[in-house]
Write a protein that holds these residues in place. Structure first.
Motif, mmCIF file in Angstrom:
data_model
loop_
_atom_site.group_PDB
_atom_site.id
_atom_site.type_symbol
_atom_site.label_atom_id
_atom_site.label_comp_id
_atom_site.label_asym_id
_atom_site.label_seq_id
_atom_site.Cartn_x
_atom_site.Cartn_y
_atom_site.Cartn_z
ATOM 1 N N THR A 164 0.830 -1.208 0.000
ATOM 2 C CA THR A 164 0.000 0.000 0.000
ATOM 3 C C THR A 164 0.861 1.253 0.000
ATOM 4 O O THR A 164 0.585 2.241 -0.702
ATOM 5 C CB THR A 164 -0.936 -0.012 1.219
ATOM 6 N N ARG A 165 1.937 1.215 0.797
ATOM 7 C CA ARG A 165 2.805 2.396 0.867
ATOM 8 C C ARG A 165 3.581 2.611 -0.438
ATOM 9 O O ARG A 165 3.933 3.729 -0.801
ATOM 10 C CB ARG A 165 3.790 2.249 2.037
ATOM 11 N N GLN A 166 3.879 1.494 -1.150
ATOM 12 C CA GLN A 166 4.665 1.597 -2.374
ATOM 13 C C GLN A 166 3.798 1.738 -3.635
ATOM 14 O O GLN A 166 4.340 1.883 -4.731
ATOM 15 C CB GLN A 166 5.542 0.343 -2.525
ATOM 16 N N LEU A 167 2.468 1.706 -3.461
ATOM 17 C CA LEU A 167 1.591 1.625 -4.610
ATOM 18 C C LEU A 167 1.728 2.833 -5.541
ATOM 19 O O LEU A 167 1.756 2.693 -6.762
ATOM 20 C CB LEU A 167 0.140 1.470 -4.145
ATOM 21 N N ARG A 168 1.843 4.039 -4.974
ATOM 22 C CA ARG A 168 1.909 5.235 -5.813
ATOM 23 C C ARG A 168 3.334 5.584 -6.213
ATOM 24 O O ARG A 168 3.565 6.031 -7.339
ATOM 25 C CB ARG A 168 1.287 6.417 -5.077
ATOM 26 N N THR A 169 4.257 5.387 -5.314
ATOM 27 C CA THR A 169 5.632 5.816 -5.606
ATOM 28 C C THR A 169 6.410 4.754 -6.374
ATOM 29 O O THR A 169 7.296 5.087 -7.163
ATOM 30 C CB THR A 169 6.367 6.134 -4.291
ATOM 31 N N ASN A 170 6.131 3.483 -6.136
ATOM 32 C CA ASN A 170 6.923 2.425 -6.776
ATOM 33 C C ASN A 170 6.007 1.240 -7.083
ATOM 34 O O ASN A 170 5.967 0.232 -6.380
ATOM 35 C CB ASN A 170 8.054 1.994 -5.847
ATOM 36 N N PRO A 171 5.218 1.344 -8.201
ATOM 37 C CA PRO A 171 4.240 0.296 -8.497
ATOM 38 C C PRO A 171 4.858 -1.081 -8.722
ATOM 39 O O PRO A 171 4.239 -2.101 -8.390
ATOM 40 C CB PRO A 171 3.579 0.812 -9.783
ATOM 41 N N ALA A 194 5.400 -2.653 -5.437
ATOM 42 C CA ALA A 194 4.093 -2.978 -4.858
ATOM 43 C C ALA A 194 3.519 -4.243 -5.485
ATOM 44 O O ALA A 194 2.943 -5.097 -4.802
ATOM 45 C CB ALA A 194 3.135 -1.807 -5.044
ATOM 46 N N GLU A 195 3.673 -4.383 -6.803
ATOM 47 C CA GLU A 195 3.182 -5.570 -7.477
ATOM 48 C C GLU A 195 3.900 -6.822 -6.978
ATOM 49 O O GLU A 195 3.285 -7.872 -6.762
ATOM 50 C CB GLU A 195 3.365 -5.418 -8.985
#
Length: 434
Positions: free
Chosen positions: A263-270, A273-274
């Motif tokens: 969740t924390r990486q979803l916007r900055t590092n997709p 996050a994946e």
């Protein structure tokens, strides 16, 4: 009937008669001991008021119970098993008070007085029934010896000898004496086992447990099995808690942490996050598999869905050794009984694989006469002993919870035979089978 069959039957009859005669000698000895111990016990009881009996009675009683125990053992060998009837000894203090308490427990035990009555009657019954086979054998042998020509030596010495109702003075009379001795010999062969068995039934009448002793034994057994059930349940609960805490719970916590990181990486590092989401999905599958394994350990789905027969076949197929299963259980048992039998047989197979050094085993499972009976045989090295390990003792405790038994025969070199019996009823028809 051919000659070989007749010879075999005659040999077995003679063996039984000789064995019964040997037990008869022991019965005569028990009669003599009964007289001595009866007198000693009566005197010890009479001297209780003087104080001496308080010391003598606890010393004499174990000897009495050893002799009556010998008679129970002889009865068991004659095919008439007799259970031990004595009430459990209560805890006692040290010193004079302890001796008084022991005397009181002995005198208030109904089996003590039944033992005394047995000693009194066994002086006569044991002596007569024990001596009868010996007398018949000696008398028949005596007749054969006389008829073979020994009567002539006695006649030359001036002794007139009669065998039965026949004077042994001529060869025709000697032949008649031989016929009488053969009849006596046949009576000895036919009657000796029955005579000893008669004493066994006599012993069971007096030496078996009274109703009070049976109730006390039953209560003691229920108390022990209840304690075992509580311990087994506590152990299972601790195992389940440990498996949940160390397995599924740890994986679920890890999944939660990975989802939070994703969740924390979803916007900055997709991409990161994946990757975290894929790891979380894989961890979810692993957690589900661990939960399924845990559920199978509590109550296997195959046992609930297909019944005991197919569940046993399933664990046999999964075993690394060849296991032949024959089963005839035309219905379903109560779920606790099914589970107990399933895990007991599973534990036996596990022990065979781990310790028996076997490559083949067989399981015979069937329900007869209101009881489930399972016989497990392996071709391993033998030497299994329930007193030396926790696995077999656990199976015994699990069976005892349902009034069942585990009988183990495992001589060195094998084979090992484990017989599990569980009294239980079938309550529904079998619904499926492989």
């Amino acid at each position: 009937m051919d000659v070989a069959t007749a010879t075999g039957l005659t040999g077995r009859a003679l063996s039984r008669a000789l064995y019964a005669t040997g037990r008869g000698v022991l019965l005569v000895a028990s009669a003599a001991l009964s007289l001595a111990l009866l007198v000693a016990t009566v005197l010890a009881t009479a001297f209780i008021s003087l104080g001496v009996g308080v010391l003598l009675l606890p010393l004499v009683t174990p000897l009495v119970r050893r002799v009556t125990g010998l008679c129970r053992d002889l009865a068991g060998r004659a095919g008439v098993p007799i259970a031990t009837p004595y009430l459990p000894a209560p805890p006692t203090e040290r010193g004079v008070v302890g001796w008084v308490q022991r005397c009181r427990s002995i005198l208030t035990d109904p089996a003590t007085w039944r033992d005394l009555l047995f000693l009194l009657l066994n002086v006569f019954v044991g002596f007569v029934l024990g001596l009868l086979p010996v007398t018949l054998l000696v008398y028949s042998v005596e007749g054969l010896v006389l008829s073979a020509g020994f009567w002539m030596l006695m006649r030359e010495s001036g002794v007139d000898f009669w065998y039965g109702f026949t004077p042994m003075d001529t060869w025709p009379h000697a032949v008649l004496g031989a016929l009488v001795s053969l009849v006596v010999f046949a009576i000895w062969v036919a009657a000796s086992p029955g005579v000893v068995a008669g004493h066994a039934y006599f012993a069971r009448t007096l030496l078996g447990p009274s109703e009070r002793a049976e109730i006390a034994s039953r209560m003691r057994h229920l108390s022990e099995t209840r304690s075992d059930v509580i311990n087994i349940q506590a152990t299972e609960l601790r195992r389940i808690e440990r498996d949940l805490h160390d397995g599924a719970q740890a994986r679920l916590v890890a999944i939660g942490m990975k989802l939070g990181a994703a969740t924390r990486q979803l916007r900055t590092n997709p991409d990161v996050a994946e990757t975290l989401l894929v790891d979380a999905r894989n961890a979810t599958a692993s957690a589900l598999e661990e939960l399924r394994c845990l559920i199978r350990g509590i109550h296997p789905p195959v046992l609930a869905e297909r019944g005991l027969e197919d569940a046993i076949r399933a664990i046999a197929l999964e075993s690394p050794i060849d296991v032949d299963v024959t089963a005839d259980v035309p219905g379903r048992l109560a779920a606790p009984a099914e589970s107990a039998v399933y895990f007991a047989l599973s534990e036996l197979l596990t022990n065979i694989v781990k310790h028996a050094n076997a490559d083949r085993a067989s399981i015979d499972l069937r329900h007869e006469d209101g009881a489930l009976r399972a016989v497990v045989i392996d071709n391993g090295q033998g030497g299994a002993d329930a007193s030396l390990g926790t696995g077999l003792r656990g199976i015994e405790r699990r069976c005892a919870t349902f009034d069942g038994t585990l009988v183990l025969s495992s001589p060195e070199g094998g084979p090992t035979v484990a017989i599990l019996e569980l009294p239980c009823a079938l309550y529904s028809p079998r619904t499926s089978s492989f």
